[in-house]
Design a protein around this motif. Structure first.
Motif, PDB file in Angstrom:
ATOM      1  N   LYS A 127       0.629  -1.046  -0.056  1.00 39.32           N
ATOM      2  CA  LYS A 127      -0.063   0.005  -0.143  1.00 39.32           C
ATOM      3  C   LYS A 127       0.924   1.255  -0.090  1.00 39.32           C
ATOM      4  O   LYS A 127       1.665   1.587   0.865  1.00 39.32           O
ATOM      5  N   SER A 132      -1.945  10.942   3.890  1.00 37.59           N
ATOM      6  CA  SER A 132      -2.763   9.923   4.349  1.00 37.59           C
ATOM      7  C   SER A 132      -3.644   9.498   3.236  1.00 37.59           C
ATOM      8  O   SER A 132      -4.459   8.520   3.435  1.00 37.59           O
ATOM      9  N   LYS A 153       1.969  -6.419  18.991  1.00 42.28           N
ATOM     10  CA  LYS A 153       0.967  -6.940  18.022  1.00 42.28           C
ATOM     11  C   LYS A 153       1.324  -7.720  17.184  1.00 42.28           C
ATOM     12  O   LYS A 153       2.564  -8.319  17.301  1.00 42.28           O
ATOM     13  N   ASP A 156       5.076  -6.680  13.510  1.00 36.55           N
ATOM     14  CA  ASP A 156       5.728  -5.371  13.627  1.00 36.55           C
ATOM     15  C   ASP A 156       6.006  -4.846  12.244  1.00 36.55           C
ATOM     16  O   ASP A 156       5.745  -3.647  12.236  1.00 36.55           O
ATOM     17  N   HIS A 157       6.548  -5.507  11.299  1.00 35.95           N
ATOM     18  CA  HIS A 157       7.082  -5.087  10.145  1.00 35.95           C
ATOM     19  C   HIS A 157       7.457  -6.322   9.314  1.00 35.95           C
ATOM     20  O   HIS A 157       7.274  -7.457   9.620  1.00 35.95           O
ATOM     21  N   PRO A 170       6.787  -0.998   6.793  1.00 42.38           N
ATOM     22  CA  PRO A 170       6.110  -1.166   8.038  1.00 42.38           C
ATOM     23  C   PRO A 170       4.825  -2.172   7.751  1.00 42.38           C
ATOM     24  O   PRO A 170       4.096  -2.258   6.858  1.00 42.38           O
ATOM     25  N   ALA A 171       4.094  -2.520   8.984  1.00 38.91           N
ATOM     26  CA  ALA A 171       3.024  -3.430   8.710  1.00 38.91           C
ATOM     27  C   ALA A 171       1.728  -2.824   8.243  1.00 38.91           C
ATOM     28  O   ALA A 171       1.013  -3.458   7.423  1.00 38.91           O
ATOM     29  N   GLU A 172       1.928  -1.339   8.332  1.00 39.22           N
ATOM     30  CA  GLU A 172       0.350  -0.642   7.844  1.00 39.22           C
ATOM     31  C   GLU A 172       0.557  -0.397   6.316  1.00 39.22           C
ATOM     32  O   GLU A 172      -0.241   0.003   5.920  1.00 39.22           O
ATOM     33  N   ASN A 173       1.793  -0.710   5.926  1.00 43.01           N
ATOM     34  CA  ASN A 173       1.962  -0.590   4.353  1.00 43.01           C
ATOM     35  C   ASN A 173       1.872  -1.716   3.502  1.00 43.01           C
ATOM     36  O   ASN A 173       2.084  -2.016   2.384  1.00 43.01           O
ATOM     37  N   LEU A 175      -0.932  -5.140   2.927  1.00 43.74           N
ATOM     38  CA  LEU A 175      -2.193  -5.954   3.083  1.00 43.74           C
ATOM     39  C   LEU A 175      -1.926  -7.414   2.896  1.00 43.74           C
ATOM     40  O   LEU A 175      -1.461  -7.772   1.739  1.00 43.74           O
ATOM     41  N   PHE A 335      -9.724  -3.897   6.637  1.00 39.40           N
ATOM     42  CA  PHE A 335      -8.473  -3.545   6.581  1.00 39.40           C
ATOM     43  C   PHE A 335      -8.131  -2.461   5.613  1.00 39.40           C
ATOM     44  O   PHE A 335      -7.193  -1.626   5.552  1.00 39.40           O
ATOM     45  N   LEU A 339      -9.394   2.884   5.329  1.00 41.76           N
ATOM     46  CA  LEU A 339      -8.474   3.837   4.726  1.00 41.76           C
ATOM     47  C   LEU A 339      -8.962   4.765   3.897  1.00 41.76           C
ATOM     48  O   LEU A 339      -8.419   5.997   3.467  1.00 41.76           O
TER      49      LEU A 339
END
Length: 462
Positions: A127, A132, A153, A156-157, A170-173, A175, A335, A339
């Motif tokens: 992602k 944002s 969590k 982590d990555h 990073p994990a948030e990047n 899916l 997930f 966003l």
């Protein structure tokens, strides 16, 4: 620009420190010694991807599933209390689902995501954000991804590895989609793993066949002699024999031997024959694992395959594809949608309303309700709600059930019906009939609604 450069550029633009130090660790992460090397992919992850390229049954099964899935359009929608849907797919906020990245169409994107998922049991999508705003989705190869757990969590990555180069993501990047794995909390289980033994035997059978073809498509033989030959004589004789009798152009020639030599043909061993038969077994095993009916593999060896073609087509959707659609829709809703919108009532899904194989159920439902309507078992509003998926009409006449003889309301002739609504109902039914003639709606149902419309017009005339 290769995928490594794309990831580098995208993460740098977000101000993220991507590079690992010489020890493979990152300065801003506290490592558990047991997790410092990350959770590796399945040891056969690369094998699964290679098998897809060379094993026909695996290739066909995964292609059928990924291509069918990719052909189903994404649907973004809301539902009101009456279960009426409002489609929001064309809203600019959800453009990412129409154009996931500059290099792939939406079809190619889902083909890759589902392809990797069914090859390796897991699929990773990068992602990329501008500020944002989510602007890009890129499928990544699962065999190049490591997962680094966290004490606070689950993940982590991630780490994307390409040769000696490694990039922290990073994990948030990411899916992350995966199939359930009974012995791993982090990695997915490939469907291919359940038939891996059969597939390996099949590949061995292919090697046997290839070897046979290289030897003129005939079993090998033994040349023998009672005379003693020196090394030089034997080498010269081997060269002459190969020149005269080995190779496709020499196939079928009569073999003439001298020096008292004899040719003894060697037939297929039981093991060789077993390998050849194994190919047939593997085809069935792989097909069962992936849930792909014989007709999609062009296997017509059994006459019943063609006779049951419609049933098989429906089974592919109901037993294989629809569960995947439900799974992926739930993942995307949890997930991805947060966003793009803060509105939790906006839903992600796939539009299966035009899937021909699933329309059979709707036609059968129409027939059943049409019969029930003629027998006074259901009302026109029941047909609207449960068959046509339309909201119930507030006209009282639409909630009544009718007798088949003269289509009169059951139970009483003293039902009070608003005349204006009564006339409007007749007109609306006429409009519905006109708009749906020639479409995928039961002719009997249209005719039945026509009877109701005529009755109401007759009542109006009187």
């Amino acid at each position: 620009m290769n995928i490594l450069s794309i990831i580098n550029t995208a993460l740098q633009a977000q101000g993220i420190d991507m590079k690992a130090n010489e020890n493979g660790q990152f300065s801003n992460i506290t490592y558990n010694p047991m997790d410092q090397y990350g959770v590796m992919p399945d040891e056969h992850s690369m094998d699964y991807q290679n098998i897809y390229q060379i094993q026909s049954t695996v290739h066909k099964c995964i292609s059928v599933i990924s291509n069918k899935f990719a052909s189903v359009p994404v649907k973004i929608y809301t539902k009101n209390d009456d279960q009426e849907e409002t489609i929001l797919t064309d809203d600019p906020a959800f453009e990412i689902f129409k154009n996931p990245n500059p290099w792939q169409t939406v079809y190619d994107f889902w083909e890759a995501v589902i392809g990797y998922l069914d090859m390796t049991g897991e699929s990773f999508v990068l992602k990329i954000f501008e500020g944002s705003k989510l602007v890009c989705l890129i499928p990544l190869r699962p065999d190049k991804m490591k997962i680094f757990p966290s004490a606070t969590k689950q993940i982590d990555h991630y780490e994307f590895t390409n040769g000696s180069k490694r990039i922290k993501i990073p994990a948030e990047n990411i899916l992350y989609l995966r199939y359930f794995h009974p012995t791993s909390d982090y990695r997915g289980l490939s469907p291919m793993r359940a038939s891996f033994g059969d597939i390996k035997l099949d590949l061995k059978a292919m090697a046997v066949n290839d070897s046979t073809l290289k030897n003129n498509s005939r079993p090998s033989g033994v040349v023998s002699t009672d005379q003693g030959l020196g090394d030089h004589q034997w080498a010269r004789y081997q060269g002459e024999f190969a020149k005269k009798y080995v190779g496709a152009l020499n196939a079928g020639k009569v073999i003439f031997l001298d020096h008292g030599m004899k040719w003894d043909r060697v037939g297929f061993s039981a093991e060789d024959m077993q390998y050849i038969e194994q190919r047939k077994w593997t085809k069935d095993t792989v097909r069962e694992v992936y849930g792909v009916p014989p007709i999609y593999l062009m296997d017509f060896s059994d006459a019943s395959v063609l006779a049951n073609a419609d049933v098989q087509a429906k089974l592919l959707w109901t037993e294989t594809l629809l569960p995947k659609i439900v799974k992926i829709s739930a993942i995307m809703q949890k997930f991805m949608m947060p966003l793009l919108t803060p509105n939790e009532k906006i839903l992600f899904g796939f539009d299966v309303s035009e899937i021909v194989e699933l329309q059979q159920d709707r036609n059968e439902l129409m027939k059943r309700y049409n019969t029930a309507f003629k027998d006074g078992g259901v009302s026109p509003n029941d047909i609207r709600e449960f068959v046509l998926k339309l909201p119930r009409d507030d006209n009282p006449a639409m909630d009544l059930m009718y007798l088949p003889a003269n289509v009169m309301p059951i139970g009483t002739t003293e039902v009070v019906v608003d005349d204006e609504k009564h006339i409007q109902l007749g007109k609306s039914i006429k409009e519905y009939i006109a708009s749906h003639q020639g479409n995928n709606v039961s002719a009997d149902l249209v005719a039945t609604l026509g009877v109701v419309s005529k009755l109401m017009n007759d009542a109006d005339d009187s």
